[in-house]
Design a protein around this motif. Structure first.
Motif, PDB file in Angstrom:
ATOM      1  N   VAL A  21       0.805  -1.227   0.000  1.00 24.41           N
ATOM      2  CA  VAL A  21       0.000   0.000   0.000  1.00 24.41           C
ATOM      3  C   VAL A  21       0.837   1.275   0.000  1.00 24.41           C
ATOM      4  CG1 VAL A  21      -1.992  -1.140   1.042  1.00 24.41           C
ATOM      5  CG2 VAL A  21      -0.375   0.089   2.514  1.00 24.41           C
ATOM      6  N   THR A  22       2.163   1.148  -0.053  1.00 25.50           N
ATOM      7  CA  THR A  22       2.987   2.358  -0.046  1.00 25.50           C
ATOM      8  C   THR A  22       3.961   2.472  -1.214  1.00 25.50           C
ATOM      9  OG1 THR A  22       4.625   1.332   1.419  1.00 25.50           O
ATOM     10  CG2 THR A  22       2.882   2.669   2.467  1.00 25.50           C
ATOM     11  N   THR A  73       4.517   5.884   8.651  1.00 23.95           N
ATOM     12  CA  THR A  73       5.015   5.250   9.863  1.00 23.95           C
ATOM     13  C   THR A  73       5.095   3.743   9.622  1.00 23.95           C
ATOM     14  OG1 THR A  73       3.867   6.964  11.129  1.00 23.95           O
ATOM     15  CG2 THR A  73       4.708   5.082  12.368  1.00 23.95           C
ATOM     16  N   PRO A  74       6.190   3.270   8.967  1.00 27.64           N
ATOM     17  CA  PRO A  74       6.297   1.844   8.636  1.00 27.64           C
ATOM     18  C   PRO A  74       6.381   0.982   9.885  1.00 27.64           C
ATOM     19  CG  PRO A  74       7.988   3.167   7.520  1.00 27.64           C
ATOM     20  CD  PRO A  74       7.329   4.049   8.522  1.00 27.64           C
ATOM     21  N   PRO A  75       5.840  -0.204   9.867  1.00 31.32           N
ATOM     22  CA  PRO A  75       4.861  -0.734   8.907  1.00 31.32           C
ATOM     23  C   PRO A  75       3.439  -0.528   9.397  1.00 31.32           C
ATOM     24  CG  PRO A  75       5.611  -2.521  10.295  1.00 31.32           C
ATOM     25  CD  PRO A  75       6.286  -1.250  10.795  1.00 31.32           C
ATOM     26  N   ARG A  76       3.166   0.568  10.058  1.00 30.48           N
ATOM     27  CA  ARG A  76       1.888   0.771  10.751  1.00 30.48           C
ATOM     28  C   ARG A  76       0.871   1.617   9.999  1.00 30.48           C
ATOM     29  NH1 ARG A  76      -2.037   0.329  13.742  1.00 30.48           N
ATOM     30  NH2 ARG A  76      -2.488   1.512  15.601  1.00 30.48           N
ATOM     31  N   SER A  77       1.280   2.777   9.464  1.00 30.99           N
ATOM     32  CA  SER A  77       0.269   3.622   8.817  1.00 30.99           C
ATOM     33  C   SER A  77       0.887   4.593   7.822  1.00 30.99           C
ATOM     34  CB  SER A  77      -0.556   4.391   9.851  1.00 30.99           C
ATOM     35  OG  SER A  77       0.188   5.431  10.427  1.00 30.99           O
ATOM     36  N   VAL A  78       0.041   5.004   6.895  1.00 31.55           N
ATOM     37  CA  VAL A  78       0.379   6.046   5.930  1.00 31.55           C
ATOM     38  C   VAL A  78      -0.887   6.869   5.728  1.00 31.55           C
ATOM     39  CG1 VAL A  78      -0.129   4.569   3.925  1.00 31.55           C
ATOM     40  CG2 VAL A  78       1.357   6.561   3.644  1.00 31.55           C
ATOM     41  N   GLN A  93     -12.656  19.630  -3.586  1.00 35.24           N
ATOM     42  CA  GLN A  93     -12.556  19.576  -2.135  1.00 35.24           C
ATOM     43  C   GLN A  93     -11.621  18.458  -1.683  1.00 35.24           C
ATOM     44  OE1 GLN A  93     -16.262  19.901  -0.121  1.00 35.24           O
ATOM     45  NE2 GLN A  93     -15.480  19.059   1.782  1.00 35.24           N
ATOM     46  N   GLU A  94     -10.857  18.756  -0.662  1.00 35.03           N
ATOM     47  CA  GLU A  94      -9.873  17.811  -0.153  1.00 35.03           C
ATOM     48  C   GLU A  94     -10.473  16.951   0.964  1.00 35.03           C
ATOM     49  OE1 GLU A  94      -5.498  18.720   0.071  1.00 35.03           O
ATOM     50  OE2 GLU A  94      -6.093  19.003   2.171  1.00 35.03           O
ATOM     51  N   SER A  95     -10.160  15.659   0.909  1.00 30.06           N
ATOM     52  CA  SER A  95     -10.496  14.741   1.994  1.00 30.06           C
ATOM     53  C   SER A  95      -9.193  14.058   2.424  1.00 30.06           C
ATOM     54  CB  SER A  95     -11.556  13.733   1.545  1.00 30.06           C
ATOM     55  OG  SER A  95     -11.139  13.021   0.400  1.00 30.06           O
ATOM     56  N   HIS A  96      -9.286  13.162   3.403  1.00 33.63           N
ATOM     57  CA  HIS A  96      -8.082  12.548   3.963  1.00 33.63           C
ATOM     58  C   HIS A  96      -8.237  11.032   4.034  1.00 33.63           C
ATOM     59  CE1 HIS A  96      -8.093  16.700   5.370  1.00 33.63           C
ATOM     60  NE2 HIS A  96      -6.786  16.613   5.272  1.00 33.63           N
ATOM     61  N   VAL A  97      -7.183  10.333   3.641  1.00 36.28           N
ATOM     62  CA  VAL A  97      -7.168   8.867   3.655  1.00 36.28           C
ATOM     63  C   VAL A  97      -6.037   8.403   4.558  1.00 36.28           C
ATOM     64  CG1 VAL A  97      -6.864   6.771   2.267  1.00 36.28           C
ATOM     65  CG2 VAL A  97      -8.081   8.740   1.297  1.00 36.28           C
ATOM     66  N   THR A  98      -6.315   7.397   5.372  1.00 33.39           N
ATOM     67  CA  THR A  98      -5.279   6.746   6.174  1.00 33.39           C
ATOM     68  C   THR A  98      -5.402   5.246   5.988  1.00 33.39           C
ATOM     69  OG1 THR A  98      -5.365   8.497   7.843  1.00 33.39           O
ATOM     70  CG2 THR A  98      -4.300   6.426   8.494  1.00 33.39           C
ATOM     71  N   PHE A  99      -4.281   4.605   5.677  1.00 32.71           N
ATOM     72  CA  PHE A  99      -4.188   3.151   5.685  1.00 32.71           C
ATOM     73  C   PHE A  99      -3.479   2.769   6.978  1.00 32.71           C
ATOM     74  CE2 PHE A  99      -3.557   3.161   0.780  1.00 32.71           C
ATOM     75  CZ  PHE A  99      -4.918   3.188   0.555  1.00 32.71           C
TER      76      PHE A  99
END
Length: 144
Positions: A21-22, A73-78, A93-99
């Motif tokens: 995913v990164t 923040t490998p391997p926890r989140s992006v 419009q801007e939104s936000h995604v977190t994996f």
């Protein structure tokens, strides 16, 4: 504003899922929808900075997105911002995604949070889009 959350589990290590995913070479295997082409992109979510993706559906419809990778923040989140472009290339419009990647007994869990969408109808379309496109493709890709 509306938010969605999609959770999927994979029989791979958290490190493997995080790479999928990164890293651009991995993302290109599952980004978009079946039959779409991605002729222009910078889909490197492994470092903070700008990203973009221009895709074309099977009917020739253009889909363009861009934003900024805000944290890795490998391997926890992006996390990254997300904005669609219109036909005149104006970013909306801007939104936000977190994996977020978590360890499970059998492998790893991906939690996709897409926040700050401009209403329930838009959130519903994004949930359908993520579920029927990239998340389905990611499942097939990681299953090998």
């Amino acid at each position: 504003m509306a938010d969605i959350q999609i959770v999927r589990e994979f029989k791979v290590s958290p490190e493997r899922l995080f790479r999928a995913v990164t890293e651009q070479a991995e993302i290109l295997n599952w980004w978009g929808h079946d039959g779409w082409t991605i002729p222009a992109q910078n889909l490197d979510f492994s470092q903070v900075g700008p990203w973009h993706s221009e895709m074309f559906g099977q009917d020739g419809t253009r889909y363009k997105l861009s934003g900024q990778v805000t944290h890795v923040t490998p391997p926890r989140s992006v996390g990254f911002t997300w904005g669609w472009h219109d036909d005149d290339d104006r970013r909306g419009q801007e939104s936000h995604v977190t994996f977020t990647v978590e360890t499970t007994q059998d492998g790893a869990r991906l939690i996709l949070d897409h926040r700050d969408l401009p209403g329930d109808d838009v959130a519903g379309r994004h949930e359908t889009g993520w579920t029927k496109g990239p998340m389905l493709r990611l499942e097939r890709y990681l299953a090998g």
